[in-house]
Design a protein around this motif. Structure first.
Motif, PDB file in Angstrom:
ATOM      1  N   SER A 204     -37.048 -35.910  74.952  1.00 24.76           N
ATOM      2  CA  SER A 204     -37.681 -34.666  74.517  1.00 24.76           C
ATOM      3  C   SER A 204     -39.098 -34.911  74.022  1.00 24.76           C
ATOM      4  CB  SER A 204     -36.870 -34.024  73.387  1.00 24.76           C
ATOM      5  OG  SER A 204     -35.598 -33.673  73.852  1.00 24.76           O
TER       6      SER A 204
ATOM      7  N   ASP B  16     -42.016 -27.460  74.530  1.00 25.54           N
ATOM      8  CA  ASP B  16     -40.808 -27.289  75.348  1.00 25.54           C
ATOM      9  C   ASP B  16     -40.127 -28.643  75.544  1.00 25.54           C
ATOM     10  OD1 ASP B  16     -38.831 -26.511  76.991  1.00 25.54           O
ATOM     11  OD2 ASP B  16     -40.107 -25.992  78.707  1.00 25.54           O
TER      12      ASP B  16
ATOM     13  N   THR C  97     -37.391 -29.468  76.886  1.00 21.51           N
ATOM     14  CA  THR C  97     -36.700 -29.680  78.163  1.00 21.51           C
ATOM     15  C   THR C  97     -37.641 -30.240  79.224  1.00 21.51           C
ATOM     16  OG1 THR C  97     -37.120 -27.434  78.939  1.00 21.51           O
ATOM     17  CG2 THR C  97     -35.107 -27.802  77.688  1.00 21.51           C
ATOM     18  N   HIS C  98     -38.947 -29.988  79.035  1.00 26.68           N
ATOM     19  CA  HIS C  98     -39.931 -30.540  79.968  1.00 26.68           C
ATOM     20  C   HIS C  98     -39.841 -32.069  79.984  1.00 26.68           C
ATOM     21  CE1 HIS C  98     -44.348 -30.658  81.415  1.00 26.68           C
ATOM     22  NE2 HIS C  98     -43.531 -30.483  82.422  1.00 26.68           N
TER      23      HIS C  98
ATOM     24  N   GLN D 117     -37.338 -33.849  78.832  1.00 23.44           N
ATOM     25  CA  GLN D 117     -35.997 -34.229  79.301  1.00 23.44           C
ATOM     26  C   GLN D 117     -35.970 -34.326  80.821  1.00 23.44           C
ATOM     27  OE1 GLN D 117     -33.198 -35.085  77.862  1.00 23.44           O
ATOM     28  NE2 GLN D 117     -33.716 -34.767  75.716  1.00 23.44           N
ATOM     29  N   HIS D 118     -36.605 -33.330  81.455  1.00 19.39           N
ATOM     30  CA  HIS D 118     -36.608 -33.285  82.915  1.00 19.39           C
ATOM     31  C   HIS D 118     -37.216 -34.559  83.494  1.00 19.39           C
ATOM     32  CE1 HIS D 118     -36.233 -31.170  86.661  1.00 19.39           C
ATOM     33  NE2 HIS D 118     -37.490 -31.449  86.967  1.00 19.39           N
TER      34      HIS D 118
ATOM     35  N   GLU E  43     -27.874 -26.518  78.857  1.00 19.63           N
ATOM     36  CA  GLU E  43     -28.904 -25.678  79.471  1.00 19.63           C
ATOM     37  C   GLU E  43     -30.119 -25.553  78.541  1.00 19.63           C
ATOM     38  OE1 GLU E  43     -28.310 -23.501  82.418  1.00 19.63           O
ATOM     39  OE2 GLU E  43     -30.416 -22.929  82.356  1.00 19.63           O
ATOM     40  N   ASP E  44     -29.850 -25.370  77.223  1.00 19.19           N
ATOM     41  CA  ASP E  44     -30.959 -25.215  76.279  1.00 19.19           C
ATOM     42  C   ASP E  44     -31.567 -26.552  75.904  1.00 19.19           C
ATOM     43  OD1 ASP E  44     -30.587 -22.497  76.181  1.00 19.19           O
ATOM     44  OD2 ASP E  44     -29.087 -22.629  74.575  1.00 19.19           O
TER      45      ASP E  44
ATOM     46  N   GLY F 237     -32.346 -28.615  79.729  1.00 19.72           N
ATOM     47  CA  GLY F 237     -33.051 -27.845  80.734  1.00 19.72           C
ATOM     48  C   GLY F 237     -32.118 -27.442  81.840  1.00 19.72           C
ATOM     49  N   HIS F 238     -32.695 -26.826  82.864  1.00 20.43           N
ATOM     50  CA  HIS F 238     -31.856 -26.257  83.915  1.00 20.43           C
ATOM     51  C   HIS F 238     -31.402 -27.350  84.877  1.00 20.43           C
ATOM     52  CE1 HIS F 238     -30.125 -23.294  86.473  1.00 20.43           C
ATOM     53  NE2 HIS F 238     -30.820 -23.732  87.497  1.00 20.43           N
TER      54      HIS F 238
ATOM     55  N   SER G  53     -26.819 -34.550  83.309  1.00 17.89           N
ATOM     56  CA  SER G  53     -27.345 -34.439  81.944  1.00 17.89           C
ATOM     57  C   SER G  53     -26.652 -35.431  81.023  1.00 17.89           C
ATOM     58  CB  SER G  53     -27.119 -33.031  81.390  1.00 17.89           C
ATOM     59  OG  SER G  53     -27.573 -32.073  82.275  1.00 17.89           O
TER      60      SER G  53
END
Lengths: 144, 223
Positions: free
Chosen positions: A97, A105, A107-108, A110-111, B134-135, B138-139, B146
């Protein structure tokens, strides 16, 4: 060189598609079954197939053993690198993260973190599988 | 698929698994055994698919049926494909296997039913993963990814390190490293020239052996 034309031509035709499928498995792991481990094995399978059909020496010209060894180590380094990078960015080890601005953000990060470590797994598994195959196939039978 | 169809597929796959397992034990031809082991892996992969563990099935099919079969075949090329007759009677191993198998089957009575929502495995973190990934991550529709790469990043890092360690171990045991600078043969040291392959070296040594014996023979004649 032997005269098994179908095998030789079939291998050459199939190889790029198998490599492409490995990439698909790698990058589609977020959406369906697959990921770095499976993709690495499929990647390595191409070189195993090549070695089985064209011989070990020619396969080692395409993918030298040293490159395979290096890949085996490089993937682990890449995985650790992603972990340390998230540490230097202010988070915990392997907390992706923090790779990018976590306030904005998380999740950015994380991605990209997941893509990074999956790539590390892919590279390691690929290198190790090819190295193992070379180690086994490279030995001669010793008749006593 | 309806429930009955799932059960038919289950039974067919399990019977196939049992048949291949018994065939592997019974055959004395190791080539056949390796091929059957590959089939065993493939059938297991099918079972994993039926149990909705597609990621595991994928790995099993690629590694179990693919790479490990090739590695075993490579080994057979080195050691030959005939298994020698066992030297002991199979009574004691059979006894151990039956007792262990019986204990395992007895243990399955305590295992919660497959796929029930209130199983212990689904009570702790699994709900959190499914609800919140999801939160948090991410998607990523495949929650397995994950969990594997982010929530359980440490474990996957360990696994990657284990794979790397396996490579180091196998290479230490099996690989033919670089040639030494000199080799001892037929009573004296030979310098190994640069760019000489192992095969060249072996051929050279064999030549010398022939050469040496003729020299020795000559000396004998002189004496």
């Amino acid at each position: 060189m032997d005269d098994r034309v179908i095998l030789r031509v079939g291998t050459k035709v199939l190889s790029p598609f198998i490599l492409l499928f490995a990439l698909y498995v790698q990058f589609h792991g977020d959406y369906g079954p697959g990921g770095g481990f499976q993709a690495g094995v499929i990647f390595a399978a191409v070189f195993v197939l090549y070695a089985l059909v064209f011989g070990l020496e020619r396969a080692m010209e395409v993918m030298p053993a040293k490159v395979a060894y290096a890949c085996g180590a490089l993937g682990v380094a890449l995985y650790l690198g992603v972990g340390y990078l998230s540490m230097f960015r202010g988070g915990e080890f392997l907390n992706y993260s923090y790779l990018f601005d976590p306030e904005h953000d998380p999740t950015h990060g994380q991605h990209y973190g997941i893509i990074g470590v999956e790539l590390g797994v892919l590279v390691t598994v690929f290198g190790v599988m090819v190295a193992l195959f070379y180690a086994f196939a490279g030995r001669r039978r010793i008749d006593t | 698929m309806t429930e009955a169809m799932v059960q038919i597929v289950d039974v067919v796959l399990l019977v196939l698994l049992a048949i291949t397992g018994i065939a592997v034990i019974r055959t004395r031809n190791l080539f056949v055994a390796v091929m059957l082991a590959g089939i065993y892996s493939l059938v297991s992969a099918g079972l994993f698919v039926v149990m909705d563990a597609v990621d595991v099935a994928f790995t099993e099919a690629a590694v179990g049926a693919g790479i490990s079969t090739v590695l075993l075949l490579c080994t057979l090329a080195l050691v030959g494909y005939k298994e020698s007759k066992p030297q002991h009677t199979p009574i004691l191993p059979l006894f151990v296997v039956i007792v262990t198998g019986g204990a395992l089957v007895y243990g399955t009575a305590e295992i919660p039913p497959f796929g029930e929502a209130d199983n212990p495995a689904h009570q702790n973190v699994a709900a959190h993963y499914i609800h919140d990934s999801e939160d948090e991550i991410g998607h990523i529709p495949n929650v397995v990814t994950s969990v594997l790469a982010s929530y359980r990043g440490y474990d996957t890092m360990g696994e990657t390190a284990v794979i790397f360690t396996a490579m180091v171990g196998v290479l230490l045991l099996l690989s033919r490293g670089p040639l030494p600078k000199r080799v001892y043969h037929a009573g004296h040291w030979h310098k190994v020239k640069r760019g000489v392959t192992r095969e060249d070296l072996i051929a050279e040594m064999e030549d010398e052996e022939v050469h040496d014996s003729t020299v020795v023979g000559g000396e004998d004649e002189d004496g």
